[in-house]
Design an enzyme around this catalytic site. Sequence first.
Site, PDB file in Angstrom:
ATOM      1  N   ASP A   1      -4.421   4.338  -1.960  1.00  0.00           N
ATOM      2  CA  ASP A   1      -5.233   5.301  -1.210  1.00  0.00           C
ATOM      3  C   ASP A   1      -4.903   6.745  -1.576  1.00  0.00           C
ATOM      4  O   ASP A   1      -5.780   7.574  -1.715  1.00  0.00           O
ATOM      5  CB  ASP A   1      -5.099   5.078   0.305  1.00  0.00           C
ATOM      6  CG  ASP A   1      -3.657   5.037   0.771  1.00  0.00           C
ATOM      7  OD1 ASP A   1      -2.753   5.341  -0.038  1.00  0.00           O
ATOM      8  OD2 ASP A   1      -3.423   4.708   1.946  1.00  0.00           O
TER       9      ASP A   1
ATOM     10  N   ASP B   1      -1.494   7.296  -6.118  1.00  0.00           N
ATOM     11  CA  ASP B   1      -1.767   5.882  -6.414  1.00  0.00           C
ATOM     12  C   ASP B   1      -2.764   5.723  -7.557  1.00  0.00           C
ATOM     13  O   ASP B   1      -2.896   4.635  -8.121  1.00  0.00           O
ATOM     14  CB  ASP B   1      -2.342   5.174  -5.182  1.00  0.00           C
ATOM     15  CG  ASP B   1      -1.318   4.982  -4.086  1.00  0.00           C
ATOM     16  OD1 ASP B   1      -0.120   5.003  -4.412  1.00  0.00           O
ATOM     17  OD2 ASP B   1      -1.707   4.828  -2.923  1.00  0.00           O
TER      18      ASP B   1
ATOM     19  N   ASP C   1      -1.223  -3.029  -0.312  1.00  0.00           N
ATOM     20  CA  ASP C   1      -0.457  -2.229   0.639  1.00  0.00           C
ATOM     21  C   ASP C   1      -0.333  -3.014   1.939  1.00  0.00           C
ATOM     22  O   ASP C   1      -1.188  -3.850   2.256  1.00  0.00           O
ATOM     23  CB  ASP C   1      -1.172  -0.902   0.921  1.00  0.00           C
ATOM     24  CG  ASP C   1      -1.088   0.056  -0.253  1.00  0.00           C
ATOM     25  OD1 ASP C   1      -0.045   0.080  -0.902  1.00  0.00           O
ATOM     26  OD2 ASP C   1      -2.076   0.771  -0.506  1.00  0.00           O
TER      27      ASP C   1
END
Length: 848
Positions: free
Chosen positions: A590, A594, A303
């Site tokens: 997170d 996901d 990310d």
Amino acid sequence: MNEKEIEGGLTQVEAERRLKKYGLNTIEKKKGVSPVKIFFSQFNDFITWILIVATVISGFMGEKADAITILIIVVMNAILGFVQEFKTERSLETLKELASPTSKVLRDGKIKVINAQELVMGDIVFLESGDKIPADCILLSRGNFMVDESLLTGESEGVSKSSSGKNNSIYMGTVVIKGKGKARVVQTGMETEMGKIAGMLQDIEKDRSPLKEKLTSLGKVLVVVCIVICIIVTLAGVWRGQDKYEMFLVGVSLAVAAIPEGLAAIVTVALALGVSRMLKRNALVRKLPAVETLGCTSIICSDKTGTLTENKMTVKALYFNGKMHKSDTGKLPDNTMMKKAFTYCNDCNFDIKKVDISEALMGDPTETALIKAFFKDARALKKFMDKAERVYDIPFDSDRKMMSVIMKEGSKKVCYVKGAPERVINKCKYILDRGQVRLLTAGEKNRVLKAVENMTSSALRCIAAAYKDSKVAAGRTLETNLIFIGIAGIIDPPRKEAKDAVLKCKLAGIRPVMITGDHKNTAFAIGKELDICSSQSQVITGEELDKLNDRQLSDKIQKISIFARVNPGHKLRIVKAFKARNNIVAMTGDGVNDAPAVKEADIGICMGISGTDVTKEASSMILLDDNFATIVSAVEEGRVIYDNIRKFIRYLLSCNLGEVLTMLLSSIFYLDTPLLPIQILMVNLATDGLPAVALGVDPPEGDIMKGKPRAKNESIFARGLSEKIIVRGALIGVCTVFSFVMGLYLGFGLKTARTMALCTLIISQLIHVFECRSEKHSIFQINLFTNLYLLAAVATSIIMLLCTIYVPFLQMVFHTSPLVVSQWFIVLFFSGIIALLNSLYLYFKSNN
């Protein structure tokens, strides 16, 4: 519970009093393996029991000194094994405690993150999508709140909850699947519904390491081979007329020394020690097999926000009334409707007691940045918030990329919306221009999107604001026919250490890949600065991704370095596409959505700061600092651990092979037995324990991150390791026999010759332990002082050896005689000649 406790939470003093009275918020679980059981399990070996029985019989036959000494050595070996296994158990228990869930709780008027075990009745907790509910609670806040209670009820459908009415109870172990809320704890621990059925899952799983499984199987094969050789040695001695009982004891002692029974155990110790080192570098490993896989990682999908960037958001630009307003100082023009949209449509909490807004705000960095753009004082924010009341909200969703709230302002209700500009603008029918509402034309829409393009090209993250204030009702039409207000441009600078980490990845043959929900231009600007990509052709959006089938994506994915404007569903496709090209993929996540991608990845990584409980449970590793550099450090540590495992496998097997061949060769060439049973066990005690464990903590070689990742299915004996073990083991055995024969040839006597063989075998192994520190460099090229544990282990072994040959009492016990200088010259020559020649060969090879 009084109103004061609901508003400010319990005091820390009161919470501690209740914790003492009611106990920890935990489910009772089975006790772990006791230290006593671990100790006695060290004797749970057929060969060891044969040796014990044989030595007891030996004692009754008059050889009491030998019998007692052998038993002492067996017990000392068991103690070493116990220490290793006990430390491993404690390491895993510590990891279990570290990985236990945390809770966001209101204490003394402040929001704190505490271990969920410390929750008490009356605590006010904050929950959001993806959180596991830490105790039985009563929901206090209104809003769109839904819980997965399948763990309790078996029903897969989510259950809607409300603060009003009977449906306000939420239970420990269930998961928030939608919304944000505030709740009051009413039961903890065994008094919860979950406690009553004792169904709480544990966070740390005791996974069996695949490598340990392979080595356990190898160990069984080696046991058979060693036993066969020991039988041959025993029968050969008996056939030559040597004492049957003595040869039986020789065979059993050799089996005890030669069988690498600690091989699999030392792998676990090395993994556990490596996990502890990773923890110091802010990487918490939840599953031991992940440590092995880390060293194979070829793709790291990360990310952007908070991992590659600092997650310290600052609003640098505002676009409204058709104009761009930029500021490097943080002073931006005021816009009432924009202020309302970004303040009301916001889930930040703040501490009214603190004046400075930066200190007062608590929450998502993006949301706090939006509030700080308009307020510098917490009291002014409180006064502004008191002018309206939140009636209903639709929380931000990574698929919708929007958040909406209905606020009651006096007698009217207003809907405020914030989110991704392209999503928000498509929901708008009107635009607010200098206080006047008019139709949003195609030309105006294009100007807005052009402004977004310019802002994102400067690495600004864009958030759009909109509203509507007529006939607002919660429903499907809430986010339609909106009035566009403007855009906030937020800067989130890259982490200083991220660029070095990206470079380290590339040198190690690992591709760093950025995944973000941000605009394509923003992602590219950050990616280019970090050297993740060099051109726009390496960037793809979620929309473009949807147009590709799985085969097309698999063909194209090796050239893509940035995925922008993606949702969690895209992450799963990305992982599968990379894996289809035989990559070993690490994936960060997170949010609750996901979790599938994190679970699918070879190394699933959850954010420790922002990660939800559901994602943590799906992950193999948790980043305690949400930092990309920590992932790279963990990969490096994974390589180090694997290399260290290869080191002590090389050491143990070559040394054990040397011991077996020493006895076998002497039988083949009709020599006297070069080592007595008690001397064989002494070799095992001096060389197999401490030095092998010390190799498990060997520091990395300087070029460990400059080679390509190893293949996941690569044999532990690949890259010439098996050849090194066989050749070096054979040479240790041959040199020991030569030392023994030289002692006999020069007329030193059988006792002295055996002492020389004992010294040669032990010292050659202690020299070899330093050779095992590197597969590419010679002893001359290794800094011996970088592993003080190994130096201490070798020094301890040498002291033990010297004591057995120079302390009179131990001379009698081990049947040794003191050596003179000329005899030591022979011992050192045969112990070191092979190591010297090998080191010279490696030295000249690496310098040519």
